[in-house]
Design a protein around this motif. Sequence first.
Motif, PDB file in Angstrom:
ATOM      1  N   GLY A 178       0.994  -1.311  -0.080  1.00  0.00           N
ATOM      2  CA  GLY A 178      -0.028  -0.005   0.116  1.00  0.00           C
ATOM      3  C   GLY A 178       0.697   1.215  -0.557  1.00  0.00           C
ATOM      4  O   GLY A 178       0.345   2.700   0.607  1.00  0.00           O
ATOM      5  N   ALA A 179       1.836   1.667  -0.678  1.00  0.00           N
ATOM      6  CA  ALA A 179       2.775   2.527  -1.119  1.00  0.00           C
ATOM      7  C   ALA A 179       2.026   3.431  -1.148  1.00  0.00           C
ATOM      8  O   ALA A 179       2.550   4.603  -0.432  1.00  0.00           O
ATOM      9  N   ARG A 180       1.311   3.646  -2.291  1.00  0.00           N
ATOM     10  CA  ARG A 180       0.552   4.507  -2.255  1.00  0.00           C
ATOM     11  C   ARG A 180       0.051   5.702  -1.063  1.00  0.00           C
ATOM     12  O   ARG A 180      -0.250   6.572  -1.464  1.00  0.00           O
ATOM     13  N   GLN A 181      -0.698   4.490  -0.413  1.00  0.00           N
ATOM     14  CA  GLN A 181      -1.982   5.076  -0.028  1.00  0.00           C
ATOM     15  C   GLN A 181      -1.599   5.272   1.144  1.00  0.00           C
ATOM     16  O   GLN A 181      -1.716   6.473   2.099  1.00  0.00           O
ATOM     17  N   THR A 186       4.697   6.724  -5.613  1.00  0.00           N
ATOM     18  CA  THR A 186       4.273   5.770  -6.755  1.00  0.00           C
ATOM     19  C   THR A 186       5.755   4.973  -6.965  1.00  0.00           C
ATOM     20  O   THR A 186       6.694   6.121  -7.243  1.00  0.00           O
ATOM     21  N   ILE A 187       5.853   3.969  -6.888  1.00  0.00           N
ATOM     22  CA  ILE A 187       6.607   2.920  -7.119  1.00  0.00           C
ATOM     23  C   ILE A 187       6.565   2.804  -9.011  1.00  0.00           C
ATOM     24  O   ILE A 187       6.059   1.982  -9.301  1.00  0.00           O
ATOM     25  N   THR A 201       4.931  -3.692 -10.457  1.00  0.00           N
ATOM     26  CA  THR A 201       3.652  -3.823 -11.298  1.00  0.00           C
ATOM     27  C   THR A 201       2.892  -4.385  -9.339  1.00  0.00           C
ATOM     28  O   THR A 201       4.100  -4.223  -8.459  1.00  0.00           O
ATOM     29  N   ALA A 202       1.852  -4.193  -9.042  1.00  0.00           N
ATOM     30  CA  ALA A 202       1.149  -4.329  -7.751  1.00  0.00           C
ATOM     31  C   ALA A 202       1.718  -6.148  -7.130  1.00  0.00           C
ATOM     32  O   ALA A 202       1.689  -5.891  -6.810  1.00  0.00           O
ATOM     33  N   GLU A 203       2.093  -6.717  -8.045  1.00  0.00           N
ATOM     34  CA  GLU A 203       3.090  -8.188  -8.132  1.00  0.00           C
ATOM     35  C   GLU A 203       3.541  -8.296  -8.284  1.00  0.00           C
ATOM     36  O   GLU A 203       4.916  -9.320  -7.276  1.00  0.00           O
ATOM     37  N   THR A 204       5.100  -6.760  -7.854  1.00  0.00           N
ATOM     38  CA  THR A 204       6.110  -7.541  -7.471  1.00  0.00           C
ATOM     39  C   THR A 204       6.655  -7.549  -5.807  1.00  0.00           C
ATOM     40  O   THR A 204       6.024  -6.510  -5.358  1.00  0.00           O
ATOM     41  N   VAL A 205       7.196  -8.500  -5.727  1.00  0.00           N
ATOM     42  CA  VAL A 205       7.691  -8.870  -4.797  1.00  0.00           C
ATOM     43  C   VAL A 205       8.815  -8.017  -4.281  1.00  0.00           C
ATOM     44  O   VAL A 205       9.744  -8.422  -5.263  1.00  0.00           O
ATOM     45  N   VAL A 206       9.453  -6.653  -3.318  1.00  0.00           N
ATOM     46  CA  VAL A 206      10.357  -6.405  -2.795  1.00  0.00           C
ATOM     47  C   VAL A 206      11.142  -6.984  -2.072  1.00  0.00           C
ATOM     48  O   VAL A 206      10.766  -8.016  -0.705  1.00  0.00           O
ATOM     49  N   GLN A 207      12.301  -7.360  -1.992  1.00  0.00           N
ATOM     50  CA  GLN A 207      13.115  -8.010  -0.949  1.00  0.00           C
ATOM     51  C   GLN A 207      14.322  -7.258  -0.014  1.00  0.00           C
ATOM     52  O   GLN A 207      14.166  -5.665  -0.452  1.00  0.00           O
ATOM     53  N   GLU A 208      14.852  -7.917   0.703  1.00  0.00           N
ATOM     54  CA  GLU A 208      15.935  -7.159   1.115  1.00  0.00           C
ATOM     55  C   GLU A 208      16.699  -6.219   0.569  1.00  0.00           C
ATOM     56  O   GLU A 208      16.697  -7.008  -0.063  1.00  0.00           O
ATOM     57  N   LEU A 212      14.364   1.130  -4.651  1.00  0.00           N
ATOM     58  CA  LEU A 212      13.390   1.230  -5.441  1.00  0.00           C
ATOM     59  C   LEU A 212      13.401   2.556  -6.209  1.00  0.00           C
ATOM     60  O   LEU A 212      14.523   3.754  -5.412  1.00  0.00           O
ATOM     61  N   LEU A 213      13.270   2.687  -7.103  1.00  0.00           N
ATOM     62  CA  LEU A 213      12.587   4.414  -7.897  1.00  0.00           C
ATOM     63  C   LEU A 213      11.327   4.968  -8.198  1.00  0.00           C
ATOM     64  O   LEU A 213       9.987   4.204  -8.454  1.00  0.00           O
ATOM     65  N   VAL A 214      10.633   5.974  -6.983  1.00  0.00           N
ATOM     66  CA  VAL A 214       9.717   6.313  -6.470  1.00  0.00           C
ATOM     67  C   VAL A 214       9.730   8.177  -7.426  1.00  0.00           C
ATOM     68  O   VAL A 214      10.554   8.190  -6.807  1.00  0.00           O
ATOM     69  N   ALA A 215       7.874   8.313  -7.963  1.00  0.00           N
ATOM     70  CA  ALA A 215       7.779   9.492  -8.206  1.00  0.00           C
ATOM     71  C   ALA A 215       6.748   9.814  -7.228  1.00  0.00           C
ATOM     72  O   ALA A 215       5.501   9.698  -6.387  1.00  0.00           O
ATOM     73  N   ALA A 216       7.259  11.283  -6.548  1.00  0.00           N
ATOM     74  CA  ALA A 216       6.038  12.161  -5.874  1.00  0.00           C
ATOM     75  C   ALA A 216       6.074  12.988  -5.270  1.00  0.00           C
ATOM     76  O   ALA A 216       7.227  13.791  -5.513  1.00  0.00           O
ATOM     77  N   GLU A 217       5.167  14.236  -4.268  1.00  0.00           N
ATOM     78  CA  GLU A 217       5.265  15.242  -4.653  1.00  0.00           C
ATOM     79  C   GLU A 217       7.289  15.535  -4.001  1.00  0.00           C
ATOM     80  O   GLU A 217       7.581  14.239  -2.635  1.00  0.00           O
ATOM     81  N   ALA A 218       7.596  16.382  -4.246  1.00  0.00           N
ATOM     82  CA  ALA A 218       9.329  16.237  -3.405  1.00  0.00           C
ATOM     83  C   ALA A 218       9.392  16.144  -1.754  1.00  0.00           C
ATOM     84  O   ALA A 218       9.976  15.136  -1.209  1.00  0.00           O
ATOM     85  N   ARG A 219       8.377  16.565  -0.571  1.00  0.00           N
ATOM     86  CA  ARG A 219       8.492  16.775   0.267  1.00  0.00           C
ATOM     87  C   ARG A 219       7.996  15.061   0.434  1.00  0.00           C
ATOM     88  O   ARG A 219       8.412  14.400   1.685  1.00  0.00           O
ATOM     89  N   VAL A 220       7.014  14.554   0.344  1.00  0.00           N
ATOM     90  CA  VAL A 220       6.959  13.175  -0.176  1.00  0.00           C
ATOM     91  C   VAL A 220       7.704  11.986   0.107  1.00  0.00           C
ATOM     92  O   VAL A 220       8.120  11.057   0.380  1.00  0.00           O
ATOM     93  N   ALA A 221       8.265  12.695  -0.992  1.00  0.00           N
ATOM     94  CA  ALA A 221       9.320  11.564  -1.691  1.00  0.00           C
ATOM     95  C   ALA A 221      10.582  10.949  -0.036  1.00  0.00           C
ATOM     96  O   ALA A 221      10.971  10.291  -0.428  1.00  0.00           O
ATOM     97  N   GLU A 222      10.550  12.852  -0.024  1.00  0.00           N
ATOM     98  CA  GLU A 222      11.788  12.551   0.484  1.00  0.00           C
ATOM     99  C   GLU A 222      11.646  12.212   1.896  1.00  0.00           C
ATOM    100  O   GLU A 222      12.477  11.222   2.157  1.00  0.00           O
TER     101      GLU A 222
END
Length: 228
Positions: A178-181, A186-187, A201-208, A212-222
């Motif tokens: 639920g990264a966006r919520q 947005t990943i 994609t929504a089905e991509t499993v994240v491992q340690e 990640l390349l994420v897009a967002a408002e600057a303060r939110v991305a930071e």
Amino acid sequence: MADHTAPRLRLRAGDAAIVIGLGRFGSAVATTLEEMGHQVLGVDASEGIVADHASRLTHVLQADSTRIETLEEIGAKDVAVAVVAIGTDIEASILTTSALVDLGIASIWAKALTASHARILDRVGAHHVVFPEREMGDRVAHQVTGRMIDWIQLEDDFALVETTAPADMVGRTIGESGARQRHGVTIVCIKPVGQTFTYATAETVVQEGDLLLVAAEARVAEAFANLR
């Protein structure tokens, strides 16, 4: 200030550009444009700098770019894009930009040293005003003060950030996390350890250790990049 959201003229393969001022910034712009297959005319007022670039650029010459007659003589009016990268001489930067505007160049990029310099460049008609030193400073500052690996400011309030995956996402799909919520980001892409970046994609499993390349408002991305 110049409108950074305005449509930008894109160079087609082989299109010509003129880069005026061959200091560190101008030299990098000119050589990169040539490497990308564009015709580049490099111009500088210093005979020594021109001589130094003779082996780096196909076309380079010494000229007084503040005079519109000189710019006409060297064929500046025929280029698609002009980059005014003059370093410390603010007067020459402004006069050169004004002359290029009078020639009707479709896309003029000008380097500014100060906010007042930028305002004048905007008023004389530069289409895009850039602060290369300040922008690089912002980028490095964001890198050294958090967990982010890279920071690209797209607009004043929007950014792309490369960072390691926070602990609460590890072992879960991006959809489940639920990264966006939860975090407002947005990943866009993910880079598993030892592999290359791929679309997320929504089905991509994240491992340690995944990047990640994420897009967002600057303060939110930071804020997201600083999650543990």
